[in-house]
Design an enzyme around this catalytic site. Structure first.
Site, short mmCIF file in Angstrom:
data_model
loop_
_atom_site.label_atom_id
_atom_site.label_comp_id
_atom_site.label_asym_id
_atom_site.label_seq_id
_atom_site.Cartn_x
_atom_site.Cartn_y
_atom_site.Cartn_z
N HIS A 148 -7.69 -5.94 0.34
CA HIS A 148 -6.49 -5.09 0.40
C HIS A 148 -5.42 -5.67 1.31
O HIS A 148 -4.22 -5.53 1.05
CB HIS A 148 -6.89 -3.69 0.87
CG HIS A 148 -5.78 -2.69 0.79
ND1 HIS A 148 -5.24 -2.26 -0.40
CD2 HIS A 148 -5.09 -2.03 1.77
CE1 HIS A 148 -4.29 -1.39 -0.16
NE2 HIS A 148 -4.16 -1.23 1.14
N SER A 200 0.84 -1.19 0.00
CA SER A 200 0.00 0.00 0.00
C SER A 200 0.89 1.26 0.00
O SER A 200 1.71 1.40 -0.91
CB SER A 200 -0.95 -0.05 1.20
OG SER A 200 -2.04 0.82 1.02
#
Length: 250
Positions: A231, A96
């Site tokens: 995610h 990320s």
């Protein structure tokens, strides 16, 4: 014989005396070195795992968080170059926000003779957006941040329901989201480093098709690997992911 832990201002890990390569791991926004605390148990002795500890969290909580990407990447690069030793080849893994930080550190390391990384792994994020592609944004509000985090990690977001914990965690989240809102390079530096982009097949923040954009930042080719999950696929798929990384490095 007890192998000493690596515990410096910027890095956490376990020393691997037989290591042939050092894997440096960069956590997500609001994250900390503990994200990768057990990766060393999943890698062979030839790989030494270092986790980056950003300022403003865990044992670095009293320190101010980095205000800009340049400030953060410059400091981590300098710390890596100061690591004692053996000049082990470096590979970088970022998840990320950590993907953007790892890219910026790789760019800086290329400028140092003999320290170009052998591979850059990015995860859960598309490549950096240029100023002409996407203008810098205002830093999001706390409500915006929490809504985003809850969408990406519904289970982990339960921590924010505890006022005492939320007050501590929001410091780093607020700073990291502000840093990302302002991060817009003026150009893309094409690394002389092969890039592997990883992601979850159900990631709402980084659809699988966005991973291909990392081909714009390398002259050495892009591999894409998709895992089952959202995610934060790297938590339930940890063994699979670390095994994949190991196979690419050895």
């Amino acid at each position: 014989m007890t192998v000493p832990d690596i515990r410096t201002r910027w890095f956490r890990g376990v020393r691997a005396p037989a290591a042939k390569i050092r894997l440096v791991c960069f956590p997500h926004a609001g994250g900390a070195a503990g994200t990768f605390h057990d990766w060393a148990t999943l890698t062979p002795p030839e790989i030494e795992v270092l986790s980056v500890q950003y300022p403003g969290r865990q044992d670095r909580l009293p320190e101010p968080c980095a205000a800009t990407m340049d400030e953060l990447a410059d400091a981590i690069t300098a710390a890596l170059l100061d690591e004692p030793g053996d000049d082990l080849p470096l590979a970088l893994f970022g998840h990320s926000m950590g993907s953007s930080v790892a890219y910026e550190v790789a760019r800086r390391l290329e400028e140092v003779p003999g320290r170009t990384p052998v591979r850059l792994f990015v995860s859960g994020r598309t490549r950096p957006r240029l100023a002409q592609e996407l203008a810098p944004r205002s830093a999001p509000t706390d409500a915006d941040i929490l809504n985003h985090v809850r969408r990406l990690d519904p289970q982990g977001a339960a921590l924010y329901d505890h006022p005492a914990l939320r007050a501590v965690i929001m410091k780093s989240l607020r700073a990291d989201f502000g840093l990302l809102a302002a991060y817009r390079p003026t150009r893309l530096h094409r690394l002389r480093v092969p890039v592997t982009a990883c992601g979850g097949d159900g990631d709402p923040a980084c659809p699988v098709e966005d991973l291909a954009a990392w081909s714009d930042v390398t002259t050495q080719g892009l591999d894409v690997r998709v895992f089952e999950g959202n995610h934060f696929y790297l938590n339930p798929r940890k063994e699979e992911l670390v095994g994949f990384i190991t196979a690419q490095l050895l």
